[in-house]
Write a protein that holds these residues in place. Structure first.
Motif, PDB file in Angstrom:
ATOM      1  N   ASN A   1       5.559  52.898  41.481  1.00  0.00           N
ATOM      2  CA  ASN A   1       5.500  54.408  41.570  1.00  0.00           C
ATOM      3  C   ASN A   1       4.292  54.683  42.071  1.00  0.00           C
ATOM      4  O   ASN A   1       3.235  54.759  41.478  1.00  0.00           O
ATOM      5  N   LEU A   2       4.626  54.931  43.509  1.00  0.00           N
ATOM      6  CA  LEU A   2       3.165  55.050  44.558  1.00  0.00           C
ATOM      7  C   LEU A   2       2.595  56.519  44.100  1.00  0.00           C
ATOM      8  O   LEU A   2       1.450  56.482  44.078  1.00  0.00           O
ATOM      9  N   GLU A   3       3.491  57.403  43.525  1.00  0.00           N
ATOM     10  CA  GLU A   3       2.592  58.587  43.143  1.00  0.00           C
ATOM     11  C   GLU A   3       2.059  58.627  41.764  1.00  0.00           C
ATOM     12  O   GLU A   3       0.994  59.175  41.735  1.00  0.00           O
ATOM     13  N   ASN A   4       2.545  57.717  40.979  1.00  0.00           N
ATOM     14  CA  ASN A   4       1.685  57.518  39.874  1.00  0.00           C
ATOM     15  C   ASN A   4       1.519  56.085  39.408  1.00  0.00           C
ATOM     16  O   ASN A   4       2.473  55.597  38.627  1.00  0.00           O
ATOM     17  N   PRO A   5       0.720  55.315  39.823  1.00  0.00           N
ATOM     18  CA  PRO A   5       0.761  53.822  39.622  1.00  0.00           C
ATOM     19  C   PRO A   5       0.438  53.718  38.098  1.00  0.00           C
ATOM     20  O   PRO A   5       0.453  52.258  37.730  1.00  0.00           O
ATOM     21  N   PHE A   6      -0.133  54.480  37.400  1.00  0.00           N
ATOM     22  CA  PHE A   6      -0.524  54.251  36.129  1.00  0.00           C
ATOM     23  C   PHE A   6       0.493  54.316  35.084  1.00  0.00           C
ATOM     24  O   PHE A   6       0.575  53.698  33.870  1.00  0.00           O
ATOM     25  N   ALA A   7       1.803  54.247  35.478  1.00  0.00           N
ATOM     26  CA  ALA A   7       2.953  54.461  34.775  1.00  0.00           C
ATOM     27  C   ALA A   7       3.136  53.040  33.947  1.00  0.00           C
ATOM     28  O   ALA A   7       3.595  52.906  32.966  1.00  0.00           O
ATOM     29  N   GLY A   8       2.778  51.830  34.643  1.00  0.00           N
ATOM     30  CA  GLY A   8       3.084  50.563  34.096  1.00  0.00           C
ATOM     31  C   GLY A   8       2.179  50.303  33.201  1.00  0.00           C
ATOM     32  O   GLY A   8       2.093  49.169  32.559  1.00  0.00           O
TER      33      GLY A   8
ATOM     34  N   ILE B   1      12.417  51.030  26.501  1.00  0.00           N
ATOM     35  CA  ILE B   1      11.266  51.997  26.841  1.00  0.00           C
ATOM     36  C   ILE B   1      11.193  51.912  28.490  1.00  0.00           C
ATOM     37  O   ILE B   1      11.121  51.109  29.121  1.00  0.00           O
ATOM     38  N   LEU B   2      11.448  53.421  28.946  1.00  0.00           N
ATOM     39  CA  LEU B   2      11.450  53.614  30.354  1.00  0.00           C
ATOM     40  C   LEU B   2      10.231  54.223  30.719  1.00  0.00           C
ATOM     41  O   LEU B   2       9.546  55.335  30.099  1.00  0.00           O
ATOM     42  N   SER B   3       9.375  53.632  31.583  1.00  0.00           N
ATOM     43  CA  SER B   3       8.244  54.218  32.148  1.00  0.00           C
ATOM     44  C   SER B   3       8.530  55.076  33.200  1.00  0.00           C
ATOM     45  O   SER B   3       9.646  55.229  33.239  1.00  0.00           O
ATOM     46  N   ASN B   4       7.544  55.954  33.643  1.00  0.00           N
ATOM     47  CA  ASN B   4       7.818  56.917  34.651  1.00  0.00           C
ATOM     48  C   ASN B   4       8.225  56.408  35.968  1.00  0.00           C
ATOM     49  O   ASN B   4       7.192  56.075  36.802  1.00  0.00           O
ATOM     50  N   VAL B   5       9.174  56.142  36.106  1.00  0.00           N
ATOM     51  CA  VAL B   5       9.556  55.383  37.438  1.00  0.00           C
ATOM     52  C   VAL B   5      10.853  56.330  37.985  1.00  0.00           C
ATOM     53  O   VAL B   5      11.705  57.100  37.116  1.00  0.00           O
TER      54      VAL B   5
ATOM     55  N   GLY C   1      22.461  52.284  22.023  1.00  0.00           N
ATOM     56  CA  GLY C   1      21.251  51.791  22.377  1.00  0.00           C
ATOM     57  C   GLY C   1      20.296  52.913  21.879  1.00  0.00           C
ATOM     58  O   GLY C   1      20.360  54.039  21.738  1.00  0.00           O
ATOM     59  N   ASN C   2      18.895  52.475  21.874  1.00  0.00           N
ATOM     60  CA  ASN C   2      17.699  53.297  21.452  1.00  0.00           C
ATOM     61  C   ASN C   2      16.843  53.443  22.870  1.00  0.00           C
ATOM     62  O   ASN C   2      16.351  52.441  23.364  1.00  0.00           O
ATOM     63  N   LEU C   3      16.398  54.539  23.334  1.00  0.00           N
ATOM     64  CA  LEU C   3      15.740  54.577  24.413  1.00  0.00           C
ATOM     65  C   LEU C   3      14.581  55.467  24.258  1.00  0.00           C
ATOM     66  O   LEU C   3      14.570  56.613  23.748  1.00  0.00           O
ATOM     67  N   ILE C   4      13.249  55.162  24.578  1.00  0.00           N
ATOM     68  CA  ILE C   4      12.163  55.947  24.515  1.00  0.00           C
ATOM     69  C   ILE C   4      11.636  56.211  26.079  1.00  0.00           C
ATOM     70  O   ILE C   4      11.473  55.012  26.796  1.00  0.00           O
ATOM     71  N   ALA C   5      11.558  57.333  26.488  1.00  0.00           N
ATOM     72  CA  ALA C   5      11.353  57.558  28.015  1.00  0.00           C
ATOM     73  C   ALA C   5       9.706  58.458  28.095  1.00  0.00           C
ATOM     74  O   ALA C   5       9.524  59.237  27.484  1.00  0.00           O
ATOM     75  N   SER C   6       8.918  57.953  29.152  1.00  0.00           N
ATOM     76  CA  SER C   6       7.924  58.385  29.520  1.00  0.00           C
ATOM     77  C   SER C   6       7.973  59.236  30.765  1.00  0.00           C
ATOM     78  O   SER C   6       8.075  58.556  31.757  1.00  0.00           O
TER      79      SER C   6
END
Length: 593
Positions: free
Chosen positions: A16-23, A59-63, A81-86
């Motif tokens: 995620n070039l716009e926000n590399p901290f998502a990882g 778990i979904l990071s900001n991608v 399924g269970n999903l947690i999204a950032s």
């Protein structure tokens, strides 16, 4: 009580070039001891239904996601399924039961979340509000449980959603409206704009390049006594518990050894000291059964003769380096100073230093100092400390050891164990706060110890300079009160080396789910390094069933029940694992008859 399947939980990451901290969510999961999570990198392979099959949690990071991947996630949740999204794509808003605000007011930046204490899932949460960093979509609630509200101010809020949880089809979906990774990184490290090479260098106007400058206008001074980054992570833990306790309860590895709710790390810098000063503070600390780490400037290395070193090591104390490259060093000067003092330390003692605090908490760049430390095989820094504009507290939002992330989203192999209070900062006006009396300072320390142990479960980390306990300087009153309190609460103190070794061994554990179903979950745990008294944590409930036994390689282990992290109940066992060993941990649940 049957498991969804035998697959491990999944973290979806990517470039995620716009926000590399998502990882950074991968680092958050490691800090919180969820070592059984697998990672799927979207830059290497697309998201398909096969990737998600039988996952008890995703778990979904900001991608970025394409239309097909968005539909795949919806189908996954609808099917159980269970999903947690950032900070997920807006196209997933219906999944979370929220409605995006449109027009000019659709985004918020660097605001607050206000905890919804009327929501049972947030009962007992140890803060009313937290800062978040970066952008957040603005959502109105539709059909969802709001766990935290979005607001421009702490402690009150409009009707906008920051964290929410919703049942959808046969599954559940949870939303962080903001980027959890970016928030935690920014709270930890401050902002690059305030770095020594940034447009707002010397932001604290101390005339020096200090770590505190990185947090000026980042940390709300009203929030400084709250470990905000740690508590954002605790919200994630609560969501994982809420989602998995009915499908597949997940084991964690606790932050501290031997079922300890917290630890203490007491140290100081050698500034101006003589051997008598060091001996005095060691005698005092040892009288309470505690340990101390001294950070040595170059000129004080000769004070530590072989005889002094033998005493330090035999009684469990530690030694680190205390570099001084001047008040406003260049990158090159800081690099050379760290290299020089670590080399001098090894030449003098015959072994390498493993931790450091820079003199006057000087720091260059945003993470450049961290890179120079890691390059010289230092494993832990303690330079993020209270200073100008912040007299005490969790300046980088954490009382836990965390790793730095650079601007490109790469982790740096260096822990920061932030300092929470200082002797010179309390008893002088250098922070721009009025100096405290001995009694006031001691009261602050005792209150902070109580919060670290009983509320936030983190490392109580003060520094006391040997020079400053001279009676003509600040004396010993505060330190004695601290040591009395730690002994009263039975809080273990650690030196730098043992704390680093524990964290390195903890992070090196390999955990896999090997069996799940019929009231039983079995984990394989492999130890790459020897680790003593490591504490494993289990949710005590699986649906309507209660934990009955935990067996290690078929043998019963003694269970302890605790209420930590704002009242969450956990079942605990302790193990000592030798390098290279593998054990099977089986957790059995049974329904009351």
């Amino acid at each position: 009580m049957d498991a969804v399947g035998f697959q491990s939980p999944l973290l979806i990451s990517g470039t995620n070039l716009e926000n590399p901290f998502a990882g950074y969510i991968s680092e958050i999961l490691a800090m919180e001891g969820y070592f059984c999570v697998e990672e799927h990198d979207l830059s290497k392979a697309p998201l398909t239904s096969d990737v998600l099959k039988d996952r008890p949690l995703t778990i979904l990071s900001n991608v970025s996601l394409d239309e097909e991947e968005i539909e795949t996630l919806k189908s996954y949740v609808e099917g159980g399924g269970n999903l947690i999204a950032s900070r997920p794509p807006l196209e997933l808003a219906d999944l979370f039961g929220v409605k995006p605000v449109t027009g000019h007011y659709n985004l918020a930046r660097d605001c607050y979340i206000v905890i919804n204490d009327k929501e049972p899932l947030m009962e007992g949460f140890p803060a009313e509000s937290l800062q978040f960093k970066g952008d957040s979509e603005v959502y109105e609630p539709k059909e969802t449980r709001v766990l935290a509200w979005l607001s421009a101010v702490p402690y009150k809020h409009p009707n906008y959603v920051a964290v929410a949880l919703r049942s959808y089809g046969c599954g559940r979906a949870a939303l962080f409206s903001y980027d959890l990774g970016e928030t935690v990184v920014t709270l930890h490290q401050g902002v690059p704009e305030n770095a020594s090479n940034g447009p707002c260098a010397n932001a604290d106007r101390s005339g020096m390049f200090k770590t505190t400058s990185l947090h000026i206008k980042v940390l709300d001074e009203r929030q400084k006594m709250i470990p905000q980054a740690d508590l954002h992570q605790d919200i994630l833990v609560r969501l994982i518990r809420a989602m998995c306790d009915s499908t597949l309860p997940l084991m964690r590895v606790w932050h501290f050894p031997d079922k300890q709710p917290a630890l203490a790390f007491i140290n100081g810098d050698s500034d101006g000291m003589n051997l008598e000063d060091l001996t005095r503070i060691l005698d005092l600390v040892e009288g309470y059964g505690a340990r101390y780490t001294i950070y040595l400037m170059r000129e004080h290395l000769p004070l530590i003769t072989p005889k002094v070193l033998e005493r330090l090591k035999r009684r469990g104390h530690g030694l680190g380096v205390h570099p001084w490259a001047g008040p406003r060093p260049s990158f090159k000067e800081m690099d050379e100073e760290i290299t020089s003092i670590t080399k001098g330390f090894k030449e003098h003692f015959g072994f390498s230093a493993c931790s450091t605090r820079t003199h006057s908490i000087i720091w260059v760049g945003w993470v450049e100092s961290a890179k120079y430390m890691a390059k010289n095989c230092l494993k832990m820094d303690t330079s993020f400390a209270p200073g100008r504009c912040y007299q005490e507290g969790f300046i980088c939002g954490s009382g836990l050891p965390f790793k730095f992330m650079d601007r490109d989203g790469r982790l740096i192999d260096l822990y920061e164990q932030a300092t929470l209070e200082t002797d010179d900062g309390s008893f002088t006006s250098k922070t721009l706060f009025p100096p405290l009396t001995q009694e006031e300072a001691a009261a602050h320390s005792l209150d902070l110890i109580d919060k670290c142990v009983n509320k936030y479960h983190c490392v109580y980390h003060p520094y006391f300079h040997p020079l400053n306990i001279r009676e003509e300087v600040f004396g010993t009153y505060r330190l004695e009160k601290v040591l009395e309190k730690l002994k009263e609460l039975n809080v273990r103190t650690v030196n730098d080396e043992e704390w680093i070794k524990f964290n390195e061994a903890r992070r090196a554990l390999k955990v896999q789910i090997v069996e799940a179903g019929s009231g039983r979950v079995t984990y394989s745990v492999k130890a790459s390094k020897t680790i003593e008294d490591v504490t494993f944590m289990f949710p005590p409930q699986w649906g309507n069933a209660r934990i009955a036994h935990v067996r290690v390689d078929g043998r019963d282990s003694k269970l302890s029940l605790v209420n930590w992290e704002g009242g969450l109940e956990w079942a605990l066992i302790n193990l000592t694992l030798r390098e290279g060993c593998e054990v099977r941990i089986t957790c059995e649940y049974s329904e009351a008859r």
